[in-house]
Design an enzyme around this catalytic site. Structure first.
Site, PDB file in Angstrom:
ATOM      1  N   LYS A  39       0.820  -1.206   0.000  1.00 43.86           N
ATOM      2  CA  LYS A  39       0.000   0.000   0.000  1.00 43.86           C
ATOM      3  C   LYS A  39       0.863   1.268   0.000  1.00 43.86           C
ATOM      4  O   LYS A  39       0.639   2.190  -0.774  1.00 43.86           O
ATOM      5  CB  LYS A  39      -0.925   0.027   1.210  1.00 43.86           C
ATOM      6  CG  LYS A  39      -1.719   1.327   1.261  1.00 43.86           C
ATOM      7  CD  LYS A  39      -2.567   1.460   2.489  1.00 43.86           C
ATOM      8  CE  LYS A  39      -3.048   2.903   2.605  1.00 43.86           C
ATOM      9  NZ  LYS A  39      -3.836   3.134   3.810  1.00 43.86           N
ATOM     10  N   ASP A  57      -6.769  -0.914  -0.073  1.00 41.63           N
ATOM     11  CA  ASP A  57      -6.680  -1.183   1.366  1.00 41.63           C
ATOM     12  C   ASP A  57      -8.113  -1.253   1.903  1.00 41.63           C
ATOM     13  O   ASP A  57      -9.070  -1.216   1.138  1.00 41.63           O
ATOM     14  CB  ASP A  57      -5.855  -0.101   2.075  1.00 41.63           C
ATOM     15  CG  ASP A  57      -6.543   1.259   2.043  1.00 41.63           C
ATOM     16  OD1 ASP A  57      -7.591   1.403   1.374  1.00 41.63           O
ATOM     17  OD2 ASP A  57      -6.041   2.176   2.697  1.00 41.63           O
TER      18      ASP A  57
END
Length: 219
Positions: A123, A142
């Site tokens: 991420k 996410d």
DNA sequence: ATCCCGAGGG
DNA sequence: CCCTCTGGAT
């Protein structure tokens, strides 16, 4: 969800969370070092907590070279109001050291190199690539992106790979990085996992979750 | 008192 | 897959 609705959502998100002069309220898109460090530090905490440590941290350690020389204990003192500060302080000092030693003092620009930095996972690497460098590597799904896009009805899936595919199909490529950021920001500020703030939300009229789970259940 | 949900390590 | 690290929000 059709592309027009997606465009409206994008426009409203941008109006609410403006990106002015290449800088959000706390992550600069034009300073890869600060962007990287703040993104690492943002995990598992609130925007307000990150904003509070931004000046103390970068006034003392403005460059990778300065941070690379820092004692992790000193950094830990500065960021101790964040969660996981013990690990994070070590990560960012080690990351700065690696940037200096392995990458000539420049934040690397590839997924593989970024992920070789301590504390940088999928991420964080994706966010830095799209925000600091404007490289559209896709959308980092996410839990914020997953929750917000699903509630809005931009995807029917809960599978991150399918969500990423759906979002990329719905949105122009040049908006991917920006939308990635905007969806996360909205998820943190308003469209929270528990007790989402519908009364503050400017997307209720387009939101499947609001329509079906909130409005539909009012008596 | 419980949840948050990123990265790293087992 | 599982677990741990943490302060803050609720």
């Amino acid at each position: 969800m059709d592309a027009d609705t997606a465009r409206t959502i994008h426009r409203r998100l941008l109006a609410q969370y403006p990106i002015e002069g290449g800088r959000t309220n706390f992550i600069p898109f034009d300073n890869p070092f600060e962007s990287l460090i703040l993104t690492i530090l943002s995990a598992q905490t609130t925007d307000a907590s990150v904003i509070a440590i931004r000046e103390p941290l970068f006034s003392r350690y403005p460059t990778p070279e300065a941070l690379a020389e820092a004692a992790p204990e000193d950094v830990e003192q500065i960021i101790r109001t964040l969660g996981f500060h013990h690990a994070k302080s070590r990560y960012i000092v080690a990351t700065a050291q690696r940037i200096v030693r392995e990458f000539g003092g420049e934040v690397p620009r590839t997924m593989e190199e970024l992920r070789s930095l301590p504390g940088v996972g999928r991420k964080t690497a994706n966010i830095v690539l799209s925000h600091a460098f404007g490289i559209n590597v896709g959308i980092a799904v996410d839990t914020h992106v997953r929750r917000v896009s699903h509630r809005l009805g931009m995807t029917d899936s809960k599978n991150p790979d399918i969500i990423e595919r759906d979002l990329m199909a719905l949105l122009p490529e040049k908006t991917w990085g920006e939308m990635n950021y905007l969806l996360i920001r909205h998820g943190r500020a308003i469209c929270t996992a528990r007790n989402p703030k519908h009364e503050e939300c400017f997307l209720c009229d387009l939101c499947r979750y609001y329509r079906e789970e909130v409005k539909g259940k009012e008596s």
